[in-house]
Write an enzyme that holds these catalytic residues in place. Structure first.
Site, PDB file in Angstrom:
ATOM      1  N   GLU A 119       0.898  -1.147  -0.050  1.00  0.00           N
ATOM      2  CA  GLU A 119       0.057   0.130   0.071  1.00  0.00           C
ATOM      3  C   GLU A 119       1.002   1.446  -0.001  1.00  0.00           C
ATOM      4  O   GLU A 119       2.028   1.294   0.731  1.00  0.00           O
ATOM      5  CB  GLU A 119      -0.927   0.111   1.372  1.00  0.00           C
ATOM      6  CG  GLU A 119      -2.126  -0.955   1.283  1.00  0.00           C
ATOM      7  CD  GLU A 119      -1.672  -1.996   1.924  1.00  0.00           C
ATOM      8  OE1 GLU A 119      -0.677  -2.191   2.650  1.00  0.00           O
ATOM      9  OE2 GLU A 119      -2.373  -3.158   1.601  1.00  0.00           O
ATOM     10  N   TYR A 131       7.656   2.419  -7.287  1.00  0.00           N
ATOM     11  CA  TYR A 131       7.077   1.155  -7.690  1.00  0.00           C
ATOM     12  C   TYR A 131       6.638   0.967  -8.978  1.00  0.00           C
ATOM     13  O   TYR A 131       6.945  -0.251  -9.555  1.00  0.00           O
ATOM     14  CB  TYR A 131       5.930   1.217  -6.762  1.00  0.00           C
ATOM     15  CG  TYR A 131       6.047   1.297  -5.479  1.00  0.00           C
ATOM     16  CD1 TYR A 131       7.169   0.801  -4.633  1.00  0.00           C
ATOM     17  CD2 TYR A 131       5.367   2.125  -4.552  1.00  0.00           C
ATOM     18  CE1 TYR A 131       7.596   0.851  -3.241  1.00  0.00           C
ATOM     19  CE2 TYR A 131       5.592   2.272  -2.903  1.00  0.00           C
ATOM     20  CZ  TYR A 131       6.691   1.661  -2.545  1.00  0.00           C
ATOM     21  OH  TYR A 131       7.083   1.955  -1.193  1.00  0.00           O
TER      22      TYR A 131
HETATM   23  C1  COA Z   1      10.362   6.193  -1.103  1.00  0.00           C
HETATM   24  C2  COA Z   1      11.830   6.009  -0.773  1.00  0.00           C
HETATM   25  C3  COA Z   1      12.418   4.856  -0.083  1.00  0.00           C
HETATM   26  C4  COA Z   1      12.677   6.243  -2.111  1.00  0.00           C
HETATM   27  O1  COA Z   1      14.113   5.988  -1.776  1.00  0.00           O
HETATM   28  P1  COA Z   1      15.366   6.400  -2.789  1.00  0.00           P
HETATM   29  O2  COA Z   1      16.654   5.833  -2.181  1.00  0.00           O
HETATM   30  O3  COA Z   1      15.394   8.173  -2.751  1.00  0.00           O
HETATM   31  O4  COA Z   1      14.800   6.063  -4.216  1.00  0.00           O
HETATM   32  P2  COA Z   1      15.520   5.833  -5.366  1.00  0.00           P
HETATM   33  O5  COA Z   1      16.689   6.806  -5.419  1.00  0.00           O
HETATM   34  O6  COA Z   1      15.950   4.203  -5.339  1.00  0.00           O
HETATM   35  O7  COA Z   1      14.606   6.032  -6.620  1.00  0.00           O
HETATM   36  C5  COA Z   1      13.796   5.338  -7.103  1.00  0.00           C
HETATM   37  C6  COA Z   1      12.989   6.080  -8.003  1.00  0.00           C
HETATM   38  O8  COA Z   1      11.949   6.587  -7.205  1.00  0.00           O
HETATM   39  C7  COA Z   1      11.542   7.934  -7.989  1.00  0.00           C
HETATM   40  N1  COA Z   1      12.198   9.109  -7.049  1.00  0.00           N
HETATM   41  C8  COA Z   1      13.237   9.230  -6.207  1.00  0.00           C
HETATM   42  N2  COA Z   1      13.266  10.279  -5.770  1.00  0.00           N
HETATM   43  C9  COA Z   1      12.377  11.014  -6.505  1.00  0.00           C
HETATM   44  C10 COA Z   1      12.087  12.420  -6.568  1.00  0.00           C
HETATM   45  N3  COA Z   1      12.536  13.429  -5.754  1.00  0.00           N
HETATM   46  N4  COA Z   1      11.066  12.817  -7.157  1.00  0.00           N
HETATM   47  C11 COA Z   1      10.306  12.144  -8.221  1.00  0.00           C
HETATM   48  N5  COA Z   1      10.914  10.673  -8.081  1.00  0.00           N
HETATM   49  C12 COA Z   1      11.619  10.409  -7.485  1.00  0.00           C
HETATM   50  C13 COA Z   1      12.249   7.730  -9.344  1.00  0.00           C
HETATM   51  O9  COA Z   1      11.340   7.119 -10.002  1.00  0.00           O
HETATM   52  C14 COA Z   1      13.497   6.874  -8.997  1.00  0.00           C
HETATM   53  O10 COA Z   1      13.936   6.339 -10.070  1.00  0.00           O
HETATM   54  P3  COA Z   1      14.978   6.998 -11.019  1.00  0.00           P
HETATM   55  O11 COA Z   1      16.117   7.495  -9.961  1.00  0.00           O
HETATM   56  O12 COA Z   1      15.375   5.977 -11.976  1.00  0.00           O
HETATM   57  O13 COA Z   1      14.226   8.139 -11.869  1.00  0.00           O
HETATM   58  C15 COA Z   1      12.531   7.412  -0.055  1.00  0.00           C
HETATM   59  O14 COA Z   1      12.073   8.309  -0.697  1.00  0.00           O
HETATM   60  C16 COA Z   1      11.791   7.378   1.420  1.00  0.00           C
HETATM   61  O15 COA Z   1      12.451   6.789   2.427  1.00  0.00           O
HETATM   62  N6  COA Z   1      10.632   8.014   1.518  1.00  0.00           N
HETATM   63  C17 COA Z   1      10.152   8.301   3.046  1.00  0.00           C
HETATM   64  C18 COA Z   1       9.480   6.776   3.394  1.00  0.00           C
HETATM   65  C19 COA Z   1       8.347   6.235   2.194  1.00  0.00           C
HETATM   66  O16 COA Z   1       7.785   7.310   1.769  1.00  0.00           O
HETATM   67  N7  COA Z   1       8.321   5.069   2.189  1.00  0.00           N
HETATM   68  C20 COA Z   1       7.405   4.344   1.156  1.00  0.00           C
HETATM   69  C21 COA Z   1       6.063   3.871   1.804  1.00  0.00           C
HETATM   70  S1  COA Z   1       4.987   3.205   0.708  1.00  0.00           S
END
Ligand code: COA
Length: 183
Positions: A119, A131
């Site tokens: 979710e 995702y």
């Molecule tokens: C969601 C989360 C885990 C992503 O971690 P991250 O290490 O920054 O993500 P990644 O660097 O692997 O990025 C993966 C993809 O996410 C998207 N993404 C990451 N940062 C982004 C930004 N600032 N804006 C838009 N898309 C973004 C992109 O699609 C990216 O793929 P790409 O780099 O090929 O374009 C992180 O933002 C987080 O911890 N958020 C708070 C907790 C949360 O929301 N968890 C999810 C609960 S459902």
């Protein structure tokens, strides 16, 4: 994830979610979660010790890297459900979120799952993008799923047939090559 990681996990948790899980929830999952798996991501500070003796010495010295991310999942027959995922704010945007999720899915495949589900808040565009990039599709909506009343999208990856598993493995290798580079 081990109990000694929980303090660092909670630090990230508090910076990542409007309604953080309590520490006790992680402790409970680690101690009693027979149908769940939780992993932490830690940067490797030096190359892996070469011999079992070096490894033993390192363990004795209790060297450990900081926790910079984590993921949790629970298994139901045929399915892994992602229950939590977060990356430390200072380490975001390097592919680590994608990497840790792909690693978790790879481990989950040992349980012969066909689908991965989760979710996500309807407002959480970044996580949704992550995702979607990996092949998850929206399959439903849970009204008022979160404590503050926000709706959740239900997203699903699969069926995980041979071709799909191969695609995910290729993606994981590509993400690993990029995200493990120093920035
Ligand atoms: C969601 C989360 C885990 C992503 O971690 P991250 O290490 O920054 O993500 P990644 O660097 O692997 O990025 C993966 C993809 O996410 C998207 N993404 C990451 N940062 C982004 C930004 N600032 N804006 C838009 N898309 C973004 C992109 O699609 C990216 O793929 P790409 O780099 O090929 O374009 C992180 O933002 C987080 O911890 N958020 C708070 C907790 C949360 O929301 N968890 C999810 C609960 S459902």
């Amino acid at each position: 994830m081990r109990e000694e990681d929980i303090a660092e996990v909670m630090e990230i948790e508090r910076h990542s979610f409007p309604n953080p899980w309590p520490e006790s929830a992680y402790r409970h999952e680690i101690r009693y979660g027979t149908d769940s798996l939780f992993y932490v991501l830690q940067p490797c500070q030096e190359p892996s010790p070469a011999t079992w003796w070096d490894r033993l010495l390192r363990r004795r010295q209790r060297e450990r890297s900081p926790v910079i991310g984590y993921v949790g999942m629970r298994f139901v027959p045929g399915e892994a459900h992602i229950t939590t995922i977060a990356v430390h704010p200072e380490w975001r945007g390097r592919g680590l979120g994608k990497y840790i999720l792909l690693m978790a899915i790879q481990q989950a495949l040992r349980n012969r799952i066909r689908f991965v589900t989760l979710e996500v808040r309807v407002s959480n565009r970044i996580a949704q993008q992550l995702y979607t990039d990996l092949g998850f599709r929206v399959v439903g909506i849970q009204r008022g799923y979160y404590r503050d009343g926000e709706d959740a999208w239900v997203m699903r990856l699969g069926p995980l047939d041979e071709a799909e598993i191969e695609r995910l493995e290729k993606t994981r290798r590509a993400v690993e090559a990029v995200s493990m580079r120093d920035k």
